[in-house]
Design a protein around this motif. Sequence first.
Motif, PDB file in Angstrom:
ATOM      1  N   ILE A  15     114.661  -9.645 118.087  1.00  0.00           N
ATOM      2  CA  ILE A  15     115.962 -10.188 118.485  1.00  0.00           C
ATOM      3  C   ILE A  15     116.347 -11.330 117.559  1.00  0.00           C
ATOM      4  O   ILE A  15     117.501 -11.461 117.129  1.00  0.00           O
ATOM      5  N   GLY A  16     115.375 -12.164 117.210  1.00  0.00           N
ATOM      6  CA  GLY A  16     115.636 -13.249 116.274  1.00  0.00           C
ATOM      7  C   GLY A  16     116.033 -12.740 114.904  1.00  0.00           C
ATOM      8  O   GLY A  16     116.952 -13.275 114.267  1.00  0.00           O
ATOM      9  N   VAL A  17     115.358 -11.693 114.435  1.00  0.00           N
ATOM     10  CA  VAL A  17     115.687 -11.099 113.135  1.00  0.00           C
ATOM     11  C   VAL A  17     117.110 -10.556 113.130  1.00  0.00           C
ATOM     12  O   VAL A  17     117.863 -10.735 112.160  1.00  0.00           O
ATOM     13  N   LEU A  18     117.503  -9.912 114.216  1.00  0.00           N
ATOM     14  CA  LEU A  18     118.854  -9.372 114.306  1.00  0.00           C
ATOM     15  C   LEU A  18     119.898 -10.486 114.325  1.00  0.00           C
ATOM     16  O   LEU A  18     120.966 -10.357 113.711  1.00  0.00           O
ATOM     17  N   CYS A  19     119.597 -11.582 115.015  1.00  0.00           N
ATOM     18  CA  CYS A  19     120.529 -12.720 115.029  1.00  0.00           C
ATOM     19  C   CYS A  19     120.656 -13.329 113.641  1.00  0.00           C
ATOM     20  O   CYS A  19     121.753 -13.693 113.198  1.00  0.00           O
ATOM     21  N   ILE A  20     119.540 -13.430 112.927  1.00  0.00           N
ATOM     22  CA  ILE A  20     119.566 -13.965 111.568  1.00  0.00           C
ATOM     23  C   ILE A  20     120.347 -13.034 110.652  1.00  0.00           C
ATOM     24  O   ILE A  20     121.172 -13.480 109.843  1.00  0.00           O
ATOM     25  N   GLY A  21     120.102 -11.735 110.782  1.00  0.00           N
ATOM     26  CA  GLY A  21     120.836 -10.763 109.959  1.00  0.00           C
ATOM     27  C   GLY A  21     122.333 -10.845 110.205  1.00  0.00           C
ATOM     28  O   GLY A  21     123.130 -10.777 109.259  1.00  0.00           O
ATOM     29  N   ASP A  26     127.325 -10.887 108.516  1.00  0.00           N
ATOM     30  CA  ASP A  26     128.660 -11.012 109.110  1.00  0.00           C
ATOM     31  C   ASP A  26     129.133 -12.450 109.039  1.00  0.00           C
ATOM     32  O   ASP A  26     130.332 -12.723 109.164  1.00  0.00           O
ATOM     33  N   GLY A  27     128.204 -13.373 108.801  1.00  0.00           N
ATOM     34  CA  GLY A  27     128.574 -14.764 108.625  1.00  0.00           C
ATOM     35  C   GLY A  27     129.466 -14.980 107.424  1.00  0.00           C
ATOM     36  O   GLY A  27     130.478 -15.680 107.500  1.00  0.00           O
ATOM     37  N   PHE A  28     129.118 -14.365 106.287  1.00  0.00           N
ATOM     38  CA  PHE A  28     129.993 -14.563 105.129  1.00  0.00           C
ATOM     39  C   PHE A  28     131.311 -13.828 105.296  1.00  0.00           C
ATOM     40  O   PHE A  28     132.344 -14.245 104.768  1.00  0.00           O
ATOM     41  N   ASP A  29     131.307 -12.732 106.058  1.00  0.00           N
ATOM     42  CA  ASP A  29     132.584 -12.065 106.368  1.00  0.00           C
ATOM     43  C   ASP A  29     133.515 -12.998 107.127  1.00  0.00           C
ATOM     44  O   ASP A  29     134.695 -13.150 106.792  1.00  0.00           O
ATOM     45  N   MET A  30     132.971 -13.621 108.178  1.00  0.00           N
ATOM     46  CA  MET A  30     133.799 -14.506 108.990  1.00  0.00           C
ATOM     47  C   MET A  30     134.182 -15.760 108.213  1.00  0.00           C
ATOM     48  O   MET A  30     135.285 -16.291 108.371  1.00  0.00           O
ATOM     49  N   GLY A  31     133.269 -16.241 107.375  1.00  0.00           N
ATOM     50  CA  GLY A  31     133.595 -17.396 106.547  1.00  0.00           C
ATOM     51  C   GLY A  31     134.745 -17.111 105.608  1.00  0.00           C
ATOM     52  O   GLY A  31     135.664 -17.935 105.449  1.00  0.00           O
ATOM     53  N   VAL A  32     134.732 -15.939 104.981  1.00  0.00           N
ATOM     54  CA  VAL A  32     135.826 -15.547 104.096  1.00  0.00           C
ATOM     55  C   VAL A  32     137.119 -15.397 104.880  1.00  0.00           C
ATOM     56  O   VAL A  32     138.199 -15.817 104.431  1.00  0.00           O
ATOM     57  N   GLY A  33     137.031 -14.821 106.079  1.00  0.00           N
ATOM     58  CA  GLY A  33     138.220 -14.665 106.907  1.00  0.00           C
ATOM     59  C   GLY A  33     138.847 -15.991 107.286  1.00  0.00           C
ATOM     60  O   GLY A  33     140.075 -16.126 107.332  1.00  0.00           O
ATOM     61  N   MET A  34     137.998 -16.997 107.552  1.00  0.00           N
ATOM     62  CA  MET A  34     138.522 -18.325 107.871  1.00  0.00           C
ATOM     63  C   MET A  34     139.188 -18.977 106.666  1.00  0.00           C
ATOM     64  O   MET A  34     140.187 -19.682 106.792  1.00  0.00           O
ATOM     65  N   LEU A  35     138.650 -18.728 105.485  1.00  0.00           N
ATOM     66  CA  LEU A  35     139.140 -19.393 104.281  1.00  0.00           C
ATOM     67  C   LEU A  35     140.368 -18.729 103.678  1.00  0.00           C
ATOM     68  O   LEU A  35     141.155 -19.392 102.985  1.00  0.00           O
ATOM     69  N   SER A  36     140.540 -17.437 103.922  1.00  0.00           N
ATOM     70  CA  SER A  36     141.572 -16.683 103.195  1.00  0.00           C
ATOM     71  C   SER A  36     142.989 -17.249 103.327  1.00  0.00           C
ATOM     72  O   SER A  36     143.723 -17.301 102.331  1.00  0.00           O
ATOM     73  N   SER A 294     122.274 -21.247 101.446  1.00  0.00           N
ATOM     74  CA  SER A 294     123.126 -21.170 102.626  1.00  0.00           C
ATOM     75  C   SER A 294     122.556 -20.171 103.634  1.00  0.00           C
ATOM     76  O   SER A 294     122.565 -20.419 104.847  1.00  0.00           O
ATOM     77  N   SER A 295     122.052 -19.046 103.129  1.00  0.00           N
ATOM     78  CA  SER A 295     121.438 -18.047 104.010  1.00  0.00           C
ATOM     79  C   SER A 295     120.180 -18.597 104.668  1.00  0.00           C
ATOM     80  O   SER A 295     119.923 -18.357 105.857  1.00  0.00           O
ATOM     81  N   LEU A 296     119.387 -19.355 103.910  1.00  0.00           N
ATOM     82  CA  LEU A 296     118.190 -19.970 104.475  1.00  0.00           C
ATOM     83  C   LEU A 296     118.546 -21.042 105.509  1.00  0.00           C
ATOM     84  O   LEU A 296     117.761 -21.313 106.425  1.00  0.00           O
ATOM     85  N   THR A 297     119.720 -21.625 105.363  1.00  0.00           N
ATOM     86  CA  THR A 297     120.197 -22.561 106.380  1.00  0.00           C
ATOM     87  C   THR A 297     120.336 -21.850 107.725  1.00  0.00           C
ATOM     88  O   THR A 297     119.918 -22.370 108.769  1.00  0.00           O
ATOM     89  N   ALA A 298     120.931 -20.651 107.703  1.00  0.00           N
ATOM     90  CA  ALA A 298     121.076 -19.870 108.936  1.00  0.00           C
ATOM     91  C   ALA A 298     119.715 -19.535 109.528  1.00  0.00           C
ATOM     92  O   ALA A 298     119.527 -19.580 110.754  1.00  0.00           O
ATOM     93  N   VAL A 299     118.755 -19.206 108.668  1.00  0.00           N
ATOM     94  CA  VAL A 299     117.395 -18.931 109.138  1.00  0.00           C
ATOM     95  C   VAL A 299     116.833 -20.162 109.847  1.00  0.00           C
ATOM     96  O   VAL A 299     116.272 -20.074 110.949  1.00  0.00           O
ATOM     97  N   GLY A 300     116.978 -21.326 109.223  1.00  0.00           N
ATOM     98  CA  GLY A 300     116.453 -22.557 109.813  1.00  0.00           C
ATOM     99  C   GLY A 300     117.096 -22.903 111.137  1.00  0.00           C
ATOM    100  O   GLY A 300     116.407 -23.297 112.089  1.00  0.00           O
ATOM    101  N   VAL A 301     118.410 -22.741 111.234  1.00  0.00           N
ATOM    102  CA  VAL A 301     119.123 -23.084 112.471  1.00  0.00           C
ATOM    103  C   VAL A 301     118.690 -22.171 113.616  1.00  0.00           C
ATOM    104  O   VAL A 301     118.400 -22.635 114.726  1.00  0.00           O
ATOM    105  N   ILE A 302     118.642 -20.881 113.365  1.00  0.00           N
ATOM    106  CA  ILE A 302     118.294 -19.933 114.433  1.00  0.00           C
ATOM    107  C   ILE A 302     116.829 -20.079 114.845  1.00  0.00           C
ATOM    108  O   ILE A 302     116.495 -20.021 116.033  1.00  0.00           O
ATOM    109  N   LEU A 303     115.937 -20.295 113.872  1.00  0.00           N
ATOM    110  CA  LEU A 303     114.534 -20.512 114.210  1.00  0.00           C
ATOM    111  C   LEU A 303     114.350 -21.815 114.987  1.00  0.00           C
ATOM    112  O   LEU A 303     113.502 -21.894 115.885  1.00  0.00           O
ATOM    113  N   THR A 304     115.135 -22.830 114.650  1.00  0.00           N
ATOM    114  CA  THR A 304     115.060 -24.088 115.392  1.00  0.00           C
ATOM    115  C   THR A 304     115.367 -23.858 116.865  1.00  0.00           C
ATOM    116  O   THR A 304     114.664 -24.370 117.753  1.00  0.00           O
TER     117      THR A 304
END
Length: 378
Positions: A15-21, A26-36, A294-304
Amino acid sequence: MFDYESLRVIWWVLIGVLCIGFAITDGFDMGVGMLSPFIGKTDSERRVMINAIAPHWDGNQVWLITAGGALFAAWPLVYATVFSGFYVALILALASLWLRPLGFDYRSKLPNSQWRNLWDKAIFVGSFVPPIIFGIAFGNLMQGIPFELNEFMVPTYQGSFFELLNPFALLCGGVSLLMILTQGATFLQMKTTAAIHARTRNIAVISAILMAILFVIAGFAAQGINGYVITSQVLPNAASDPLTKEVARQMSGLFTNYHNHPVLWIAPILAVVMPLLTAICSRADRSGFAFLFSSLTAVGVILTFGFATFPFFVPSSLEPNASLTIWDSSSSKYTLHLITIVAFVMVPVILAYTSWCYYKMFGRLDTKYIEDNKTSLY
């Protein structure tokens, strides 16, 4: 093949792996959508940004769908409790996610500027709302949510939607939003050129630094939260029954696992150091490293989050003894055994073809490419 305890741990990890994935892809998708709507100064520039994620955005949402399906299969009581307690919030998140495919598919159907601006706003909303909602949800799970179980193990949520919008949860929502914004900005650095590249580089530097600051503030705020600790005997191989244990609430209980196992501090350290490295690499125009950090940041946050709450999935602030943990709210051993075999076969296949798709479709886009192919692109 595995005993019941191991199967439960395996699915907690999956479950953690899926959240990180989901957070990374999809994180960069949403980030691009916010910035566009803001980074793209012309229609062509916005189309560059949208088409930078065009080959991947729909496939990336599979991580979220799979996480929901896996939660339903492996932890049905957790699924029922979370999806009923967070019903309004999750409907808002899902409704906003619907706007993204509509925006992508309909935006370029007409050349009218008002038409396209409307769908740009839809893409923005569909990208802005989910990260905040998910961050708020995780913030509430860390504090516990007001639910109880009856004698038939039916969960009943006793709170309201507005109670979810408490200060700590909103702080977590801010961390999530900035994390996703940074992910989108660093991805655009790798995929664009000229003015768009320069603007996203600046955004990545600012958002990464703000994210690290907000994460540290959230860490200090978490020290004042009553965490949950099991005070009775733990039976990892017993049949699922959340009402057979005793749970106490303790000040700074979210740090219990970190005090008992100092090696776990690597997760929050990652969540602070990686965004700073992201900012440095973005400033130096090393876009590949910026996206990696940036991707490793997401790993750190979710693992925290995972290390802080383990073994709890959904603590109950109303009836602590009814809190759902990985040891007492899972499916049967046979079910976990069966879906583990499926996961061990399918997850490597999914990772393999996903990696191949990214490899084959990687490259930078510019406005000239959009103009040359304007009838066949988003």
